[in-house]
Write a protein that holds these residues in place. Structure first.
Motif, short mmCIF file in Angstrom:
data_model
loop_
_atom_site.label_atom_id
_atom_site.label_comp_id
_atom_site.label_asym_id
_atom_site.label_seq_id
_atom_site.Cartn_x
_atom_site.Cartn_y
_atom_site.Cartn_z
N VAL A 1 0.83 -1.21 0.00
CA VAL A 1 0.00 0.00 0.00
C VAL A 1 0.86 1.25 0.00
CG1 VAL A 1 -1.61 1.34 1.38
CG2 VAL A 1 -2.03 -1.08 1.00
N SER B 1 4.09 5.18 -3.99
CA SER B 1 4.33 6.50 -4.57
C SER B 1 3.40 7.56 -4.01
CB SER B 1 4.13 6.41 -6.07
OG SER B 1 2.79 6.04 -6.34
N ILE C 1 2.99 5.15 -11.14
CA ILE C 1 4.21 5.00 -10.35
C ILE C 1 5.43 5.50 -11.13
CG2 ILE C 1 5.71 3.35 -9.18
CD1 ILE C 1 3.15 1.62 -8.74
N ASN D 1 -5.13 -6.26 -1.86
CA ASN D 1 -4.21 -7.24 -2.44
C ASN D 1 -4.00 -8.52 -1.64
OD1 ASN D 1 -2.27 -6.56 -5.04
ND2 ASN D 1 -3.54 -4.89 -4.32
N TYR E 1 -7.51 5.78 -13.77
CA TYR E 1 -7.35 4.51 -13.07
C TYR E 1 -8.46 4.31 -12.05
CZ TYR E 1 -5.52 1.24 -9.63
OH TYR E 1 -5.38 0.19 -8.76
N1 ARG Z 1 -0.77 2.83 -2.93
C1 ARG Z 1 0.29 2.61 -3.84
C2 ARG Z 1 1.07 3.87 -4.05
O1 ARG Z 1 0.88 4.80 -3.36
C3 ARG Z 1 -0.23 2.13 -5.15
C4 ARG Z 1 -0.39 0.68 -5.20
C5 ARG Z 1 -0.80 0.24 -6.56
N2 ARG Z 1 -0.78 -1.17 -6.64
C6 ARG Z 1 -1.84 -1.93 -6.78
N3 ARG Z 1 -1.71 -3.17 -6.66
N4 ARG Z 1 -3.01 -1.41 -7.01
O2 ARG Z 1 1.91 3.94 -4.89
#
Ligand code: ARG
Length: 519
Positions: A63, A66, A148, A269, A411
């Protein structure tokens, strides 16, 4: 009525890819046409190795990424005040908390790996489940990779400008900067894809090392923030009252919440490995109840630290908040140091995201949803190289027109539509199959709250940012004709006549070839 259908299902030796609602496919390649209660009795093929602590580190590590280094700016600018942005960060945390608790019930009642796919399949049948896989491959995975990589690029480019130019005024203009960002993000995706294609070991090592960086960065930011706070920082930011200037439009809050939610994304996840958990019924809710409050607290503290050190005018405008933070505290070199930490953390996040994304494409290809090439494993490197290549291409397609905010909006519309459908599926299953074994039962108000809030979150962007929202919807809808096409194709393909004809053709070909070799 459902049970009759199950008994009719006798021709399961035929390799059709046409799914009936009661079929279940888990991601370890097993095709199991069973009803839900039978699924529960079935022993999983996977080794059960994930315990409470593994689950906890998995969730926290996934979690925190980025978002906490990129979202504070957009959250603050939409929310309008220090107080309101902290409220938004808290509300986002509570929202994903209700979602994760609902998912814990689903994970315990349908203990399969594969997450949403398995739940949607049970609750609504194969089309929504297919659309989910389709959207995951074309939108969700490339979208999150691109976000990211964009944050990575933003930080790396700032480091480069800082070392290359003496004066701030020599830095590239905003427009050139945007292009440099896209180029840098693309380079990041290509390099990380190569690492993943070259060796699984290299990829997982990289992951372990870089995960440490973001924790160091967050810890240092929080500690410094509180030292400054003790000396009376933050005062400048709340002179007119902590809620002074708060936005009053619902649309603004939807966008603020979306930016905040990106930082919490990945909360679902753990469900992807539910099939590998030693005791999902006990640990799914426990990990949620311990892990998410830790993340919420961590984000609130970090935000307070940002506000203690930086004036809100900087917080609202910046998209490299950690760099400004470091610069404010330690001068130019401090900014670079923090930017390096964040860049390393994002590189690690991109690495993890591309790793799992490659596997999603690989599995879809093995399931017959995608051409077989994407299910190939490289003979020397032992990795799904073609799947990784496809993913890299899809990600770069998102990077080119996107910026951090547009990508997050795009997204989020797609992601939250499926979070909503999945959680609504929990309510549907409670009502349709009330006697089902539910080792963990969430308080029913929890998913109801989650559904209401996510409905608001799904509809609002269509007013505020119609372009990104329609694009996301377009991607999802494009999956519908594909589903019918592949169903039709498999129906034709599975009829005996065609199969036999093709078999005889290939036999004749082999005869001809061995014959011609002797001449
Ligand atoms: N919360 C994560 C971030 O701040 C993003 C994670 C994205 N990954 C995912 N499996 N949805 O970068």
């Amino acid at each position: 009525e459902d049970e009759d259908e199950d008994e009719d299902y006798s021709d399961n030796d035929q390799q059709t890819f046409f799914r009936r609602p009661s079929e279940v496919f888990d991601f370890d390649d097993h095709r199991i046409p069973l009803s839900l209660s039978e699924t529960q009795k079935r022993p999983s093929q996977l080794k059960k190795e994930v315990g409470f602590i593994n689950g906890l580190t998995l969730v926290i590590g996934l979690v925190i990424g980025s978002g906490i280094f990129a979202s504070p700016g957009p959250v603050a600018s939409h929310a309008g005040s220090v107080g309101m942005s902290l409220v938004v960060w808290f509300v986002c945390g509570v929202l994903v908390f209700t979602g994760a608790l609902s998912y814990a019930e689903l994970g315990a009642e349908i203990p399969l790996s594969g997450g949403e796919y398995a739940y949607l399949n049970h609750a609504y049948g194969s089309l929504p489940a297919f659309l989910y896989s389709w959207t995951a491959i074309t939108c969700l995975k490339p979208g999150s990779n691109a976000i990211i990589a964009t944050v990575f690029a933003e930080y790396v480019n700032r480091i480069i400008y800082h070392t290359a130019f003496e004066n701030e005024s020599d830095h590239p203009t905003e427009k050139t900067h945007q292009w440099f960002n896209k180029i840098m993000a693309t380079i990041c995706i290509i390099v990380v894809s190569f690492i993943n294609a070259y060796s699984v070991k290299l990829a997982t090592r990289t992951q372990d090392i870089l995960t440490a960086f973001k924790l160091v960065a967050l810890a240092v930011i929080t500690i410094i923030g509180f030292v400054v706070l003790g000396k009376g920082g933050l005062k400048n930011n709340i002179e007119g009252g902590i809620f002074e200037g708060s936005s009053t439009t619902a649309g603004d809050y939807a966008l603020a919440i979306y930016s905040g939610l990106w930082a919490y994304d990945g909360w679902n996840n753990l469900n992807f490995v539910a099939g590998e958990m030693k005791n999902p019924a006990r640990d799914l809710p426990r990990v949620t109840m311990v892990g998410l409050p830790i993340v919420i607290l961590c984000y609130l503290l970090t935000n307070v630290a940002y506000y203690a050190v930086l004036p809100s005018s900087v917080v609202t405008k910046t998209n490299t908040i950690a760099l400004d933070f470091g610069r404010q505290v330690f001068g130019g070199a401090g900014g670079i140091l923090f930017a390096l930490l964040v860049a390393a953390s994002c590189f690690g996040a991109a690495n993890g995201s591309l790793f799992t994304g490659g596997r999603v494409i690989y599995v879809a290809s093995r399931e017959g949803y995608l051409p077989a090439v994407f299910g190939r494993i490289h003979s020397k490197w032992n990795t799904p190289t073609m799947a990784l290549a496809l993913q890299a291409v899809l990600t770069i397609i998102m990077i080119i027109p996107g910026t951090f905010t547009t990508l997050v909006n795009f997204y989020s519309v797609a992601a939250w539509l499926f979070y909503f459908l999945t959680t609504f599926g929990l309510i549907v299953l409670r009502w349709r199959e009330p006697t089902l074994n539910r080792p963990y039962r969430v308080w029913i108000t929890t998913p109801i709250i989650f559904c209401f809030v996510s409905l608001f979150l799904i509809t609002m962007p269509f007013v505020m940012v119609p372009l990104e929202s329609l694009a996301a919807l377009g991607f999802i809808v494009a999956g519908v004709p594909l589903w019918y096409m592949q169903a039709k194709f498999n129906e034709i393909w599975s009829t005996k006549g065609i199969k036999q004809y093709l078999a005889s053709l290939s036999q004749r070909f082999h005869q001809w070839r061995s014959h011609s070799q002797y001449q």
